[in-house]
Design a protein around this motif. Structure first.
Motif, PDB file in Angstrom:
ATOM      1  N   UNK A 142      40.473  75.657 -87.432  1.00  0.00           N
ATOM      2  CA  UNK A 142      40.962  76.604 -86.439  1.00  0.00           C
ATOM      3  C   UNK A 142      40.654  78.029 -86.881  1.00  0.00           C
ATOM      4  N   UNK A 143      41.126  79.012 -86.105  1.00  0.00           N
ATOM      5  CA  UNK A 143      40.789  80.408 -86.379  1.00  0.00           C
ATOM      6  C   UNK A 143      41.312  80.852 -87.736  1.00  0.00           C
ATOM      7  N   UNK A 144      42.486  80.361 -88.127  1.00  0.00           N
ATOM      8  CA  UNK A 144      43.040  80.759 -89.413  1.00  0.00           C
ATOM      9  C   UNK A 144      42.180  80.249 -90.567  1.00  0.00           C
ATOM     10  N   UNK A 145      41.739  78.982 -90.489  1.00  0.00           N
ATOM     11  CA  UNK A 145      40.870  78.425 -91.519  1.00  0.00           C
ATOM     12  C   UNK A 145      39.515  79.134 -91.513  1.00  0.00           C
ATOM     13  N   UNK A 189      32.875  93.356 -92.400  1.00  0.00           N
ATOM     14  CA  UNK A 189      34.302  93.203 -92.132  1.00  0.00           C
ATOM     15  C   UNK A 189      34.594  93.333 -90.636  1.00  0.00           C
ATOM     16  N   UNK A 190      33.950  94.280 -89.983  1.00  0.00           N
ATOM     17  CA  UNK A 190      34.161  94.464 -88.546  1.00  0.00           C
ATOM     18  C   UNK A 190      33.660  93.254 -87.757  1.00  0.00           C
ATOM     19  N   UNK A 191      32.482  92.745 -88.123  1.00  0.00           N
ATOM     20  CA  UNK A 191      31.924  91.583 -87.424  1.00  0.00           C
ATOM     21  C   UNK A 191      32.785  90.342 -87.631  1.00  0.00           C
ATOM     22  N   UNK A 192      33.167  90.084 -88.892  1.00  0.00           N
ATOM     23  CA  UNK A 192      33.985  88.908 -89.177  1.00  0.00           C
ATOM     24  C   UNK A 192      35.340  88.982 -88.502  1.00  0.00           C
ATOM     25  N   UNK A 193      35.962  90.168 -88.531  1.00  0.00           N
ATOM     26  CA  UNK A 193      37.254  90.333 -87.879  1.00  0.00           C
ATOM     27  C   UNK A 193      37.178  90.104 -86.390  1.00  0.00           C
ATOM     28  N   UNK A 194      36.106  90.581 -85.763  1.00  0.00           N
ATOM     29  CA  UNK A 194      35.945  90.392 -84.322  1.00  0.00           C
ATOM     30  C   UNK A 194      35.763  88.922 -83.969  1.00  0.00           C
ATOM     31  N   UNK A 195      34.997  88.189 -84.767  1.00  0.00           N
ATOM     32  CA  UNK A 195      34.798  86.762 -84.521  1.00  0.00           C
ATOM     33  C   UNK A 195      36.116  85.999 -84.628  1.00  0.00           C
ATOM     34  N   UNK A 196      36.897  86.299 -85.668  1.00  0.00           N
ATOM     35  CA  UNK A 196      38.176  85.619 -85.836  1.00  0.00           C
ATOM     36  C   UNK A 196      39.128  85.970 -84.700  1.00  0.00           C
ATOM     37  N   UNK A 197      39.140  87.230 -84.288  1.00  0.00           N
ATOM     38  CA  UNK A 197      40.022  87.668 -83.204  1.00  0.00           C
ATOM     39  C   UNK A 197      39.693  86.938 -81.906  1.00  0.00           C
ATOM     40  N   UNK A 198      38.422  86.799 -81.601  1.00  0.00           N
ATOM     41  CA  UNK A 198      38.026  86.114 -80.362  1.00  0.00           C
ATOM     42  C   UNK A 198      38.456  84.652 -80.379  1.00  0.00           C
TER      43      UNK A 198
END
Length: 214
Positions: A142-145, A189-198
């Motif tokens: 899932x998104x958390x993992x 960091x910005x790219x990874x954070x955006x992917x997880x947020x989506x």
């Protein structure tokens, strides 16, 4: 992106395969990141390296992220998705901070100590590759993992970049390689954070939809 599995079997959303092993891996990752934060914050201040300081802050954020992951590991998918949203914002906040610091350093920064940068970057790379290897089997959950896997993957890439920056500083005698790498780390960091947020937002929407159906 995480919906596209390769040749291995992906765990279903909301499920954690081999929960005991995953919990042990998270504890190891937490202690590794906390230790590397202390090492890099001291080395970054001593060497005057923004990329090392950025990496130290990232280690601290990841240690906190692993702690949050452990706290919500047995929670419902919706709670894990909410935790992932918090972690996504921390990743993006880190990226914005580093970008701002890099811009400031263009006018006020000094040339960092390249040998210190290189040695510490190699130690950090070894630490993060070890953590990423342990987490590799859990990257399609899932998104958390997924956020945990992305943090470790991005950190390993960032450590390699810091080492290349050290070579650049040593070869040019200028600070721009250090600032360039710090900016690239911010972009990761910005790219990874955006992917997880989506993904987390999608899981929350799907969870709400299923809740209304039932």
């Amino acid at each position: 992106m995480s919906a596209n599995c390769c040749e291995h079997e992906c765990p279903a959303p909301g499920q954690v395969a081999d929960l005991g092993r995953y919990r042990r891996v998270l504890w190891v990752a937490l202690w590794v990141n906390a230790t590397m934060f202390l090492i890099e914050i001291g080395a970054g201040l001593s060497a005057g390296s923004l990329s090392l300081l950025a990496d130290a802050i990232d280690f601290a954020g990841d240690a906190l992220n692993y702690g949050v992951s452990l706290a919500v590991l047995a929670s419902a998918l919706a709670w894990r998705a909410r935790a992932a949203i918090l972690k996504a914002f921390s990743m993006m906040g880190f990226g914005l901070y580093v970008l701002g610091s890099a811009l400031w350093s263009l006018w006020h920064g000094e040339v960092p100590d390249a040998p210190t940068m290189g040695v510490v970057a190699l130690i950090a790379l070894l630490a993060n590759v070890s953590v990423a290897w342990m987490l590799y089997a859990f990257r399609e959950g899932d998104a958390n993992m997924r956020s945990v896997w992305l943090c470790s993957r991005n950190d390993a890439i960032g450590n390699l970049a810091v080492f290349l920056a050290a070579l650049g500083v040593f070869g040019t005698g200028a600070s721009w390689p250090d600032l360039l790498v710090a900016s690239l780390m911010a972009g990761l960091a910005l790219q990874g954070g955006w992917q997880v947020l989506r993904q987390a937002r999608d899981e929350l929407r799907n969870g709400d939809h299923h809740g209304h159906v039932h």
